[in-house]
Write a protein that holds these residues in place. Structure first.
Motif, PDB file in Angstrom:
ATOM      1  N   ARG A  56       0.835  -1.188   0.000  1.00 56.60           N
ATOM      2  CA  ARG A  56       0.000   0.000   0.000  1.00 56.60           C
ATOM      3  C   ARG A  56       0.875   1.246   0.000  1.00 56.60           C
ATOM      4  N   ASP A  57       0.682   2.090  -0.991  1.00 54.36           N
ATOM      5  CA  ASP A  57       1.529   3.257  -1.183  1.00 54.36           C
ATOM      6  C   ASP A  57       0.741   4.547  -1.033  1.00 54.36           C
ATOM      7  N   LEU A  58       1.443   5.554  -0.595  1.00 54.82           N
ATOM      8  CA  LEU A  58       0.864   6.888  -0.478  1.00 54.82           C
ATOM      9  C   LEU A  58       0.554   7.462  -1.855  1.00 54.82           C
ATOM     10  N   VAL A  59      -0.611   8.058  -1.989  1.00 58.91           N
ATOM     11  CA  VAL A  59      -0.993   8.773  -3.195  1.00 58.91           C
ATOM     12  C   VAL A  59      -0.950  10.281  -2.948  1.00 58.91           C
ATOM     13  N   ALA A  60      -1.650  10.724  -1.925  1.00 59.11           N
ATOM     14  CA  ALA A  60      -1.719  12.144  -1.607  1.00 59.11           C
ATOM     15  C   ALA A  60      -2.134  12.317  -0.162  1.00 59.11           C
ATOM     16  N   GLY A 119      -3.988  22.441   5.546  1.00 56.17           N
ATOM     17  CA  GLY A 119      -4.280  22.582   4.131  1.00 56.17           C
ATOM     18  C   GLY A 119      -3.121  22.311   3.196  1.00 56.17           C
ATOM     19  N   ASP A 120      -1.977  21.954   3.724  1.00 54.72           N
ATOM     20  CA  ASP A 120      -0.831  21.640   2.876  1.00 54.72           C
ATOM     21  C   ASP A 120      -0.992  20.267   2.249  1.00 54.72           C
ATOM     22  N   ALA A 121      -0.778  20.179   0.954  1.00 55.10           N
ATOM     23  CA  ALA A 121      -0.949  18.932   0.221  1.00 55.10           C
ATOM     24  C   ALA A 121       0.371  18.439  -0.341  1.00 55.10           C
ATOM     25  N   ASN A 122       0.530  17.130  -0.358  1.00 53.48           N
ATOM     26  CA  ASN A 122       1.697  16.492  -0.945  1.00 53.48           C
ATOM     27  C   ASN A 122       1.252  15.285  -1.749  1.00 53.48           C
ATOM     28  N   TYR A 123       1.995  14.983  -2.811  1.00 55.56           N
ATOM     29  CA  TYR A 123       1.607  13.938  -3.738  1.00 55.56           C
ATOM     30  C   TYR A 123       2.774  13.017  -4.050  1.00 55.56           C
ATOM     31  N   ALA A 124       2.438  11.778  -4.340  1.00 53.11           N
ATOM     32  CA  ALA A 124       3.434  10.884  -4.894  1.00 53.11           C
ATOM     33  C   ALA A 124       3.855  11.390  -6.267  1.00 53.11           C
ATOM     34  N   ASP A 125       5.114  11.176  -6.611  1.00 56.73           N
ATOM     35  CA  ASP A 125       5.611  11.665  -7.886  1.00 56.73           C
ATOM     36  C   ASP A 125       4.810  11.121  -9.069  1.00 56.73           C
ATOM     37  N   SER A 126       4.318   9.916  -8.940  1.00 59.53           N
ATOM     38  CA  SER A 126       3.620   9.277 -10.043  1.00 59.53           C
ATOM     39  C   SER A 126       2.279   9.920 -10.383  1.00 59.53           C
ATOM     40  N   VAL A 127       1.734  10.724  -9.475  1.00 61.26           N
ATOM     41  CA  VAL A 127       0.426  11.320  -9.712  1.00 61.26           C
ATOM     42  C   VAL A 127       0.455  12.838  -9.764  1.00 61.26           C
ATOM     43  N   LYS A 128       1.598  13.430  -9.547  1.00 58.52           N
ATOM     44  CA  LYS A 128       1.694  14.886  -9.577  1.00 58.52           C
ATOM     45  C   LYS A 128       1.257  15.426 -10.933  1.00 58.52           C
ATOM     46  N   GLY A 129       0.455  16.463 -10.881  1.00 57.21           N
ATOM     47  CA  GLY A 129      -0.054  17.067 -12.096  1.00 57.21           C
ATOM     48  C   GLY A 129      -1.309  16.428 -12.616  1.00 57.21           C
ATOM     49  N   ARG A 130      -1.686  15.272 -12.081  1.00 59.15           N
ATOM     50  CA  ARG A 130      -2.882  14.562 -12.534  1.00 59.15           C
ATOM     51  C   ARG A 130      -3.941  14.445 -11.447  1.00 59.15           C
ATOM     52  N   PHE A 131      -3.514  14.265 -10.204  1.00 64.59           N
ATOM     53  CA  PHE A 131      -4.441  14.076  -9.088  1.00 64.59           C
ATOM     54  C   PHE A 131      -4.446  15.317  -8.208  1.00 64.59           C
ATOM     55  N   THR A 132      -5.592  15.581  -7.596  1.00 64.22           N
ATOM     56  CA  THR A 132      -5.726  16.684  -6.664  1.00 64.22           C
ATOM     57  C   THR A 132      -6.497  16.219  -5.435  1.00 64.22           C
ATOM     58  N   ILE A 133      -5.923  16.432  -4.269  1.00 64.12           N
ATOM     59  CA  ILE A 133      -6.612  16.130  -3.028  1.00 64.12           C
ATOM     60  C   ILE A 133      -7.214  17.421  -2.485  1.00 64.12           C
ATOM     61  N   SER A 134      -8.410  17.329  -1.948  1.00 66.88           N
ATOM     62  CA  SER A 134      -9.074  18.486  -1.387  1.00 66.88           C
ATOM     63  C   SER A 134      -9.928  18.048  -0.206  1.00 66.88           C
ATOM     64  N   ARG A 135     -10.464  19.015   0.487  1.00 66.92           N
ATOM     65  CA  ARG A 135     -11.269  18.712   1.662  1.00 66.92           C
ATOM     66  C   ARG A 135     -12.422  19.687   1.796  1.00 66.92           C
ATOM     67  N   ASP A 136     -13.462  19.239   2.463  1.00 66.03           N
ATOM     68  CA  ASP A 136     -14.595  20.062   2.828  1.00 66.03           C
ATOM     69  C   ASP A 136     -14.789  19.845   4.317  1.00 66.03           C
ATOM     70  N   ASN A 137     -14.272  20.752   5.089  1.00 65.21           N
ATOM     71  CA  ASN A 137     -14.313  20.585   6.538  1.00 65.21           C
ATOM     72  C   ASN A 137     -15.740  20.549   7.079  1.00 65.21           C
ATOM     73  N   GLY A 138     -16.630  21.323   6.470  1.00 66.62           N
ATOM     74  CA  GLY A 138     -18.010  21.348   6.923  1.00 66.62           C
ATOM     75  C   GLY A 138     -18.709  20.012   6.761  1.00 66.62           C
ATOM     76  N   LYS A 139     -18.292  19.221   5.782  1.00 71.41           N
ATOM     77  CA  LYS A 139     -18.883  17.911   5.531  1.00 71.41           C
ATOM     78  C   LYS A 139     -18.020  16.771   6.037  1.00 71.41           C
ATOM     79  N   ASN A 140     -16.899  17.095   6.649  1.00 69.96           N
ATOM     80  CA  ASN A 140     -15.955  16.073   7.098  1.00 69.96           C
ATOM     81  C   ASN A 140     -15.633  15.094   5.975  1.00 69.96           C
ATOM     82  N   THR A 141     -15.313  15.640   4.835  1.00 72.20           N
ATOM     83  CA  THR A 141     -15.101  14.843   3.639  1.00 72.20           C
ATOM     84  C   THR A 141     -13.825  15.275   2.936  1.00 72.20           C
TER      85      THR A 141
END
Length: 115
Positions: free
Chosen positions: A45-49, A55-77
């Motif tokens: 099992r490998d880290l993706v993001a 609010g600081d985000a980090n990504y695996a090199d293999s997905v940089k530029g293609r994947f985006t992690i985000s959050r909605d604190n109000g929805k706990n999502t």
């Protein structure tokens, strides 16, 4: 205890997009970091993001530029927007919450990318 429910996985053609969601229930007070991991057959099992509580985000090199992690604190999502998908992205994707008092994992959702 925190419970995580994932959704959004499925089958998509190479070059397509998917958006994964992970909704948390229970007390998420003291959350420190949230993230997505993936595990392909025969692989670990490998880290993706990850995204920190600040609010600081980090990504695996293999997905940089293609994947985006985000959050909605109000929805706990948290979300993982996956674009330009490749066959090698095929895996079970797991969300993870890291809190001051423990680590919690979702049940996993299958993402299959056909080439």
């Amino acid at each position: 205890q925190v419970q995580l429910v994932e959704s959004g996985g499925g089958l998509v053609q190479a070059g397509g997009s998917l958006r994964l969601s992970c909704a948390a229930s229970g007390s998420t007070f003291s959350v420190r970091a949230m993230g997505w991991y993936r595990q392909a057959p025969g692989k670990q099992r490998d880290l993706v993001a990850v995204i920190s509580s600040g609010g600081d985000a980090n990504y695996a090199d293999s997905v940089k530029g293609r994947f985006t992690i985000s959050r909605d604190n109000g929805k706990n999502t948290i979300y993982l927007q996956m674009n330009s998908l490749k066959a090698e992205d095929t895996a079970v994707y797991y969300c993870k919450y890291g809190l001051a008092y423990g680590v919690y994992w979702g049940q996993g959702t299958q993402v299959t990318v056909s080439s």
